[in-house]
Design an enzyme around this catalytic site. Structure first.
Site, PDB file in Angstrom:
ATOM      1  N   GLU A  59       0.812  -1.216   0.000  1.00 53.89           N
ATOM      2  CA  GLU A  59       0.000   0.000   0.000  1.00 53.89           C
ATOM      3  C   GLU A  59       0.853   1.278   0.000  1.00 53.89           C
ATOM      4  OE1 GLU A  59      -3.874  -1.903   2.346  1.00 53.89           O
ATOM      5  OE2 GLU A  59      -2.522  -0.542   3.408  1.00 53.89           O
ATOM      6  N   GLU A  69      -6.664  -7.541  -0.832  1.00 53.96           N
ATOM      7  CA  GLU A  69      -7.156  -7.491   0.536  1.00 53.96           C
ATOM      8  C   GLU A  69      -8.577  -6.945   0.571  1.00 53.96           C
ATOM      9  OE1 GLU A  69      -4.871  -5.266   3.360  1.00 53.96           O
ATOM     10  OE2 GLU A  69      -2.940  -5.943   2.569  1.00 53.96           O
TER      11      GLU A  69
END
Length: 684
Positions: free
Chosen positions: A154, A310
Site C-alpha cells: 500500500e 485485501e
C-alpha cells in the site's frame, strides 16, 4: 515467455489472503494449512511485514523459517504471492540511519514503532530495500510455491508526503529535471505573485508549513514529486527481483482511497494490477463505494482481470466506528469484486492476530475459531468460488466512462478555492452512484485517453484540464460522442493557472458557453432548478445547493434554469450540439436523485440503454470467449425477480429460463450463451 499480466495459477479463481505465520508457534502452521484446505484456500501472500525476522541484523539473513513455510504451503497445494517486507523497516535500520525517518509538513520527525515507510527519498532506505528484495528473489525465484511477487504494501499509506532533508534535496533535483531553468520554474509557479521569485536553485524548497497558503503550483508539483518518489522505490525493488525471477510482479493499490498515488502512471509498472478495498463503515451504501473501487481498478488494469489482494471478512479496526458485516455481506462484497473483473478474492488476514494494533481486525479464521459464523461463511464462499472457476480470464465491457484524473484532484483540493464544499470525491461518487442505480456499468478513464469506444463520457470533477485533454474531449464530441460536464471544470491548466480566456475556456466551443463568475452558496442554502418546457417531460423542479455559476451562452440551449439564488433566472443546465455529438453542462450541485432526470435525457442522446432492475439490485456481465456470466446481487431487503437470458446458475447448478428469483441479500451467477440485455422485474 509467459503472459505476466494473467493470473498465474491456471483455470481457477484465487481465494485466500495475507498469511502471517511469524506471529504464531510452528505447530500452529500445520493447523493453518489443514484449515486452509478445508476452506478452499489456494492462494496466500506471505512476508509483508517480516523484514526484522528475515534480516535480524544488517546484512545477516535468516531464511530457514521461510524455507519451511514455503515448502509446507506448496505441499498442500497453496500458491504463494511472496512479498518484499519493505513497508516496515526494522529497528536496527532506523538506529543506523536516523536521517531516513519521515518528517511531516510541520517538521515533526516520525519515529519507529508503527507500520509505514521510511523516507522514499532516503538513499539508505532505497539501498536496504533493494538488497532485501534481491536476496529474496535470488533464493526463491525457482521455488515451486512462488507464483508471483508482491513489492512493499500500500504505497502512500500511511506515509505519503515527506518533508525530510533528503526529500527537499530530491524535490529540487526533480524540479531541475522537469523545468531545466529557474526562469521556466518561476513562470510555471507564477512566483511574481507575493514576491516568491527564485534566483538560486538552493533556495527552492518543499511547500512546508507557511504563515499563509503555500504557492498552489508548488504544492501541486510536490504532489507529483511524492508520487514519483514512491513509484521509484517500487521500480527499484521490482527491477532487483526481475534480475532473478520471471514470475509476475505487483504491488497492492488502494484505488480511490490513497490520494498520493496516480494509478494511471503506476499501472504501467506492474505486471498485474492488484487492489485493497475496505468498506467505509460510515457509508450506509458501502456496496456502491465498493463497486466504484472495483470499476476503477479494472479500468486502471486496462480492462484485464485484476487481483483483490485485501478486503475484510467483517469489521476493520482503524475507523472511528468499525461496523461488523451482517450475515451474507462478506459473500456479496467478494462476488461484487468478482463481478467487476477480479480473478482473485483475498482477505486481510488468514488468522486474527492476538497482539498488536490490528487485533480487532476481522480475519478468515477469527478469534472465535471454527465454531463462528464468519468461519462458516468463509468455507461457503470458498466452495462458491471454486464453482466459478470458468469466469477466470473473462472481462467486463462498458459503454460509459467517468473521467478520473488524480492530478486534477490534487489541484482541486488545495486551499483557497471558491468553496470548501466543492470537493472532487463528492461529485465523483454522486455521478457514479447515479449510474450505478441506473444499472449502467461504468469504466473510468483519464481525460487524455482514447474515448472513442464509449457512447457517453461523464466529467464530474475536471477542475484541472490541460489543453491536450480538452482537445481530446473536443475530438470525442465532434466524432459523435456525448459528454456530460459538471460545474467547476476546465478552470486551470497543469500549473494551476487559470486558462487564458477565463473559466471553462478550453471547452468553450464544445459546451457552447463560458463561465463568467462562480457563485458559491452559504452553508445550508438550498435553491431550486426548474426544467424548460418540454425538455425533460414532467421532471418538475429539483433542489440544488453548494454553488451556482454565471453562464454566458454561446450557442448552448437552456435545459433548466435557476428559480432563486444569486443566479435566479439564469441557465442551470445546458445542452449543445457540437460536430456529430452533444455536450451537456450542469452548473450546480444536484444530488443523486436530482441527477436522475438529467441522466435519462443524456442516455437518450448517447444511445445508452438502461436495464430495468429492482432497486438495490446490480447485474454485471463478464464476457468470456464461449459464454457470458451475469452476476446478480440483491443488496435490498426484499426478494425480487430479474429477467435474464436462459442459462445455468453456477452456484446452484439450476437452470434459469427467463426469470431469476433473487432473495434478499442473495447472489447468483448465470452463464448464458450470448450477451443479452438485462431486464428487471419488480415483482417478488
Amino acid at each position: 515467455m509467459a503472459d505476466r499480466s494473467a493470473w498465474p495459477t491456471g483455470r481457477r479463481i484465487g481465494y485466500g489472503g495475507d498469511y502471517n505465520p511469524e506471529q504464531w508457534p510452528r505447530e500452529t502452521w500445520d493447523e493453518d494449512v489443514a484449515l486452509m484446505r478445508e476452506a478452499g484456500v489456494n492462494f496466500v501472500s506471505v512476508g509483508i511485514f517480516s523484514w526484522a525476522l528475515l534480516e535480524p541484523r544488517e546484512g545477516e539473513y535468516n531464511f530457514a523459517w521461510l524455507d519451511d513455510l514455503l515448502d509446507l504451503l506448496h505441499g498442500h497445494g497453496i500458491a504463494v504471492d511472496l512479498a518484499t517486507p519493505t513497508a516496515s523497516p526494522p529497528a536496527w535500520f532506523f538506529a543506523a540511519y536516523p536521517d531516513a525517518r519521515v518528517v511531516t509538513r510541520d517538521g515533526t520527525i516520525l519515529g519507529f514503532g508503527s507500520r509505514g515507510m521510511a523516507s522514499p527519498s532516503s538513499s539508505a532506505y532505497r539501498a536496504a530495500a533493494v538488497r532485501v528484495a534481491s536476496a529474496l528473489a535470488s533464493r526463491y525465484a525457482d521455488h515451486p510455491a512462488v507464483v508471483m511477487w508482491h513489492v512493499h504494501n500500500e504505497y502512500g499509506a500511511p506515509v505519503g508526503q515527506d518533508y525530510s532533508e533528503a526529500a527537499v534535496g530530491a524535490f529540487r533535483e526533480w524540479l531541475r529535471d522537469r523545468y531545466r531553468t529557474l526562469d521556466a520554474l518561476n513562470d510555471a509557479w507564477g512566483t511574481a505573485f507575493w514576491g516568491q521569485s527564485y534566483g538560486d536553485w538552493e533556495h527552492v524548497g518543499a511547500p512546508a508549513a507557511t504563515p499563509s497558503v503555500a504557492n498552489p503550483a508548488q504544492s501541486l508539483d510536490f504532489a507529483r514529486f511524492t508520487d514519483h518518489q514512491l513509484r521509484a522505490c517500487y521500480i527499484a525493488e521490482r527491477d532487483a527481483i526481475r534480475e532473478h525471477a520471471q514470475q509476475p510482479i505487483t504491488t497492492n493499490f488502494m484505488a480511490n482511497e490513497c490520494p498520493t498515488t496516480d494509478l494511471w502512471a503506476w499501472a504501467h509498472e506492474v505486471d498485474i494490477v492488484s487492489n485493497d478495498h475496505y468498506l467505509t463503515a460510515a457509508d450506509e451504501r458501502g456496496h456502491v463505494g465498493l463497486s466504484l473501487a472495483a470499476d476503477l481498478t479494472r479500468s486502471v488494469a486496462g480492462g484485464r482481470p485484476w487481483i483483490l489482494m485485501e478486503h475484510s471478512t467483517s469489521a476493520v479496526n482503524w475507523q472511528p466506528r468499525n461496523v461488523a458485516k451482517r450475515p451474507g455481506e462478506m459473500a456479496r462484497n467478494s462476488l461484487g469484486h468478482l463481478a467487476r473483473g477480479a480473478d482473485v478474492i483475498a482477505f486481510f488476514q488468514w488468522r486474527a492476530s492476538r497482539r498488536g494494533a490490528e487485533k480487532f481486525h476481522s480475519a478468515m479464521l477469527p478469534h472465535a475459531g471454527t465454531g463462528s459464523r464468519i468461519w462458516r461463511e468463509v468455507r461457503e464462499l470458498g466452495r462458491d468460488v471454486s464453482n466459478l472457476a470458468e469466469l477466470q480470464g473473462s472481462t467486463v465491457a462498458a459503454e460509459v466512462a467517468l473521467l478520473w484524473d488524480t492530478e486534477s484532484f490534487w489541484a482541486q483540493d488545495l486551499e483557497w478555492r471558491p468553496s470548501v464544499d466543492v470537493r472532487h470525491r463528492e461529485r465523483v461518487r454522486a455521478y457514479y452512484e447515479r449510474l450505478w442505480r441506473d444499472g449502467v456499468t461504468t469504466d473510468f478513464a483519464h481525460p487524455s485517453a482514447d474515448l472513442s469506444r464509449y457512447r457517453l463520457v461523464v466529467a464530474p470533477a475536471s477542475y484541472l484540464l490541460t489543453s491536450e485533454s480538452a482537445e481530446n474531449l473536443r475530438r470525442y464530441v465532434a466524432g459523435g460522442g456525448t459528454l456530460l460536464v459538471s460545474f467547476f471544470s476546465a478552470v486551470v491548466d497543469e500549473h494551476d493557472a487559470v486558462h487564458p480566456g477565463g473559466f471553462g475556456a478550453p471547452l468553450r466551443d464544445v459546451l457552447g458557453l463560458l463561465v463568467h463568475e462562480f457563485l458559491p452558496l452559504r452553508s445550508g442554502t438550498e435553491t431550486r432548478v426548474a426544467w424548460a418546457d418540454g425538455v425533460l417531460g414532467d421532471a418538475g423542479e429539483v433542489a440544488a445547493d453548494t454553488s451556482q455559476e454565471d453562464l454566458a451562452l454561446e450557442g448552448a440551449e437552456v435545459v433548466a434554469s435557476h428559480l432563486d439564488g444569486p443566479a435566479a433566472g439564469s441557465p442551470a443546465i445546458t445542452r449543445h450540439a457540437f460536430g456529430g455529438g452533444t455536450a451537456w453542462y450542469v452548473s450546480t450541485r444536484l444530488d443523486i436523485d436530482a441527477l436522475a432526470p438529467v441522466l435519462r435525457a443524456v442516455y437518450q442522446d448517447a444511445g445508452v440503454r438502461r436495464p430495468d432492475l429492482p432497486d438495490d439490485v446490480e447485474v454485471v456481465v463478464r464476457n468470456g470467449p464461449e459464454a457470458d456470466y451475469h452476476v446478480a446481487i440483491n443488496h435490498g431487503e426484499h426478494d425480487v425477480k430479474v429477467q435474464l437470458a436462459d442459462g445455468v446458475e453456477l452456484l446452484s447448478g439450476e437452470r434459469v429460463t427467463g426469470r431469476l428469483g433473487l432473495p434478499a441479500g442473495g447472489v447468483a451467477v448465470v452463464r448464458t450463451s450470448a450477451e443479452r440485455r438485462v431486464r428487471g422485474d419488480h415483482r417478488a
